[in-house]
Design a protein around this motif. Structure first.
Motif, PDB file in Angstrom:
ATOM      1  N   ASP A   1      60.791  -2.502 -10.769  1.00  0.00           N
ATOM      2  CA  ASP A   1      61.268  -3.430 -11.790  1.00  0.00           C
ATOM      3  C   ASP A   1      61.828  -4.680 -11.114  1.00  0.00           C
ATOM      4  OD1 ASP A   1      63.366  -2.112 -10.611  1.00  0.00           O
ATOM      5  OD2 ASP A   1      64.446  -1.731 -12.462  1.00  0.00           O
ATOM      6  N   LEU A   2      61.141  -5.131 -10.091  1.00  0.00           N
ATOM      7  CA  LEU A   2      61.633  -6.214  -9.243  1.00  0.00           C
ATOM      8  C   LEU A   2      61.968  -7.476 -10.030  1.00  0.00           C
ATOM      9  CD1 LEU A   2      62.333  -7.281  -6.451  1.00  0.00           C
ATOM     10  CD2 LEU A   2      59.908  -7.806  -6.111  1.00  0.00           C
ATOM     11  N   LEU A   3      61.077  -7.931 -10.891  1.00  0.00           N
ATOM     12  CA  LEU A   3      61.353  -9.152 -11.656  1.00  0.00           C
ATOM     13  C   LEU A   3      62.601  -9.019 -12.509  1.00  0.00           C
ATOM     14  CD1 LEU A   3      57.810 -10.364 -12.725  1.00  0.00           C
ATOM     15  CD2 LEU A   3      59.491 -11.660 -11.425  1.00  0.00           C
ATOM     16  N   ASP A   4      62.763  -7.889 -13.167  1.00  0.00           N
ATOM     17  CA  ASP A   4      63.955  -7.671 -13.990  1.00  0.00           C
ATOM     18  C   ASP A   4      65.212  -7.689 -13.131  1.00  0.00           C
ATOM     19  OD1 ASP A   4      62.404  -7.437 -16.270  1.00  0.00           O
ATOM     20  OD2 ASP A   4      62.309  -5.243 -16.152  1.00  0.00           O
ATOM     21  N   ARG A   5      65.159  -7.034 -11.974  1.00  0.00           N
ATOM     22  CA  ARG A   5      66.322  -7.004 -11.087  1.00  0.00           C
ATOM     23  C   ARG A   5      66.682  -8.405 -10.608  1.00  0.00           C
ATOM     24  NH1 ARG A   5      63.369  -2.827  -8.008  1.00  0.00           N
ATOM     25  NH2 ARG A   5      63.683  -4.180  -6.208  1.00  0.00           N
ATOM     26  N   LEU A   6      65.671  -9.208 -10.285  1.00  0.00           N
ATOM     27  CA  LEU A   6      65.934 -10.572  -9.805  1.00  0.00           C
ATOM     28  C   LEU A   6      66.530 -11.433 -10.910  1.00  0.00           C
ATOM     29  CD1 LEU A   6      62.774 -11.098  -7.603  1.00  0.00           C
ATOM     30  CD2 LEU A   6      65.123 -10.660  -6.825  1.00  0.00           C
ATOM     31  N   ARG A   7      66.041 -11.270 -12.137  1.00  0.00           N
ATOM     32  CA  ARG A   7      66.599 -12.010 -13.274  1.00  0.00           C
ATOM     33  C   ARG A   7      68.061 -11.616 -13.503  1.00  0.00           C
ATOM     34  NH1 ARG A   7      61.240 -10.981 -15.767  1.00  0.00           N
ATOM     35  NH2 ARG A   7      60.122 -12.948 -15.636  1.00  0.00           N
ATOM     36  N   GLU A   8      68.343 -10.301 -13.429  1.00  0.00           N
ATOM     37  CA  GLU A   8      69.715  -9.825 -13.617  1.00  0.00           C
ATOM     38  C   GLU A   8      70.660 -10.407 -12.574  1.00  0.00           C
ATOM     39  OE1 GLU A   8      69.641  -5.545 -13.606  1.00  0.00           O
ATOM     40  OE2 GLU A   8      68.397  -5.478 -15.408  1.00  0.00           O
ATOM     41  N   ARG A   9      70.161 -10.594 -11.348  1.00  0.00           N
ATOM     42  CA  ARG A   9      70.965 -11.164 -10.267  1.00  0.00           C
ATOM     43  C   ARG A   9      71.203 -12.666 -10.451  1.00  0.00           C
ATOM     44  NH1 ARG A   9      71.488  -9.874  -4.912  1.00  0.00           N
ATOM     45  NH2 ARG A   9      71.047  -7.721  -4.419  1.00  0.00           N
ATOM     46  N   GLY A  10      70.397 -13.272 -11.298  1.00  0.00           N
ATOM     47  CA  GLY A  10      70.467 -14.721 -11.451  1.00  0.00           C
ATOM     48  C   GLY A  10      69.764 -15.444 -10.313  1.00  0.00           C
ATOM     49  N   TRP A  11      68.859 -14.746  -9.642  1.00  0.00           N
ATOM     50  CA  TRP A  11      68.116 -15.339  -8.526  1.00  0.00           C
ATOM     51  C   TRP A  11      67.178 -16.401  -9.089  1.00  0.00           C
ATOM     52  CZ3 TRP A  11      63.226 -14.273  -5.649  1.00  0.00           C
ATOM     53  CH2 TRP A  11      63.319 -14.607  -4.296  1.00  0.00           C
ATOM     54  N   ARG A  12      67.231 -17.579  -8.534  1.00  0.00           N
ATOM     55  CA  ARG A  12      66.411 -18.689  -9.030  1.00  0.00           C
ATOM     56  C   ARG A  12      64.931 -18.360  -8.864  1.00  0.00           C
ATOM     57  NH1 ARG A  12      66.098 -22.991  -5.724  1.00  0.00           N
ATOM     58  NH2 ARG A  12      64.404 -24.240  -6.494  1.00  0.00           N
ATOM     59  N   LEU A  13      64.241 -18.226  -9.974  1.00  0.00           N
ATOM     60  CA  LEU A  13      62.824 -17.861  -9.945  1.00  0.00           C
ATOM     61  C   LEU A  13      61.952 -19.108 -10.100  1.00  0.00           C
ATOM     62  CD1 LEU A  13      62.797 -14.555 -11.995  1.00  0.00           C
ATOM     63  CD2 LEU A  13      62.061 -14.846  -9.626  1.00  0.00           C
ATOM     64  N   THR A  14      61.699 -19.769  -8.976  1.00  0.00           N
ATOM     65  CA  THR A  14      60.731 -20.855  -8.977  1.00  0.00           C
ATOM     66  C   THR A  14      59.360 -20.246  -9.222  1.00  0.00           C
ATOM     67  OG1 THR A  14      60.318 -20.638  -6.608  1.00  0.00           O
ATOM     68  CG2 THR A  14      62.104 -22.152  -7.282  1.00  0.00           C
ATOM     69  N   ALA A  15      58.373 -21.064  -9.453  1.00  0.00           N
ATOM     70  CA  ALA A  15      57.011 -20.547  -9.666  1.00  0.00           C
ATOM     71  C   ALA A  15      56.550 -19.740  -8.455  1.00  0.00           C
ATOM     72  CB  ALA A  15      56.052 -21.709  -9.933  1.00  0.00           C
ATOM     73  N   GLN A  16      56.884 -20.212  -7.253  1.00  0.00           N
ATOM     74  CA  GLN A  16      56.455 -19.529  -6.029  1.00  0.00           C
ATOM     75  C   GLN A  16      57.160 -18.179  -5.883  1.00  0.00           C
ATOM     76  OE1 GLN A  16      57.512 -22.683  -6.257  1.00  0.00           O
ATOM     77  NE2 GLN A  16      55.903 -23.991  -5.427  1.00  0.00           N
TER      78      GLN A  16
ATOM     79  N   GLU B   1      48.366 -23.229  -4.657  1.00  0.00           N
ATOM     80  CA  GLU B   1      49.102 -24.142  -3.782  1.00  0.00           C
ATOM     81  C   GLU B   1      50.244 -23.479  -3.009  1.00  0.00           C
ATOM     82  OE1 GLU B   1      50.882 -24.596  -7.946  1.00  0.00           O
ATOM     83  OE2 GLU B   1      48.887 -24.353  -7.104  1.00  0.00           O
ATOM     84  N   ILE B   2      50.472 -22.178  -3.194  1.00  0.00           N
ATOM     85  CA  ILE B   2      51.584 -21.525  -2.507  1.00  0.00           C
ATOM     86  C   ILE B   2      51.332 -21.481  -1.000  1.00  0.00           C
ATOM     87  CG2 ILE B   2      50.750 -19.147  -2.766  1.00  0.00           C
ATOM     88  CD1 ILE B   2      53.735 -18.381  -3.308  1.00  0.00           C
ATOM     89  N   ALA B   3      52.314 -21.876  -0.244  1.00  0.00           N
ATOM     90  CA  ALA B   3      52.187 -21.929   1.217  1.00  0.00           C
ATOM     91  C   ALA B   3      52.543 -20.574   1.826  1.00  0.00           C
ATOM     92  CB  ALA B   3      53.118 -23.002   1.779  1.00  0.00           C
ATOM     93  N   ARG B   4      51.902 -20.280   2.934  1.00  0.00           N
ATOM     94  CA  ARG B   4      52.184 -19.038   3.669  1.00  0.00           C
ATOM     95  C   ARG B   4      53.669 -18.987   4.051  1.00  0.00           C
ATOM     96  NH1 ARG B   4      48.610 -15.714   5.848  1.00  0.00           N
ATOM     97  NH2 ARG B   4      46.994 -17.296   5.716  1.00  0.00           N
TER      98      ARG B   4
END
Length: 137
Positions: free
Chosen positions: A3-18, A48-51
């Motif tokens: 549930d990685l995306l949910d956990r990151l949202r709960e943390r308030g981690w800035r979710l840029t497109a990349q 366009e995502i960079a390595r």
């Protein structure tokens, strides 16, 4: 399932497109991609995502404890988003495929007292090795 995306949202981690696309690539059962595999999957979704962005994002995810690095037999590091559920790994000795497994019992208690040498044991990592069905055929 991770549930990685949910956990990151709960943390308030800035979710840029990349960052979002890297998290989406890592989301799922038995996901253990190398950084290059994450980049390949991510660039299929976001060309366009960079390595370097993928590597930096993976490092950040490891640093905040939302992804763990798995290293086996000198192969490339793999990234596992399944950090909330205690598990071990089953690794194919030929192709390197990794699966999460949930053996019965506590690996911490499996080490006898006389083999602890005074250590206070806080963690145990068990890696099972074998040949996967694809390599065996």
């Amino acid at each position: 399932m991770s549930d990685l995306l949910d956990r990151l949202r709960e943390r308030g981690w800035r979710l840029t497109a990349q960052r979002r696309v890297v998290a989406e690539v890592l989301n799922g059962d038995h996901v253990h991609y190398t950084a290059d595999e994450v980049h390949a999957h991510a660039s299929a979704r976001l060309p366009e995502i960079a390595r370097a962005t993928v590597y930096n994002t993976l490092s950040e995810l490891v640093a905040i404890g939302e992804v763990i690095e798995v290293s086996t037999d000198g192969r490339a590091k793999r990234y596992d988003p399944n950090v909330r559920h205690s598990h071990q790994h089953l690794v194919c000795s030929r192709c390197g495929t990794i699966r999460d497994v949930h053996p019965q019992g506590d690996p911490l208690s499996a080490l006898p007292e006389d083999e602890r040498y005074g250590f206070t044991i806080s963690d145990a990592t068990v890696t099972y090795r074998g040949i996967c069905p694809n390599c065996a055929s």
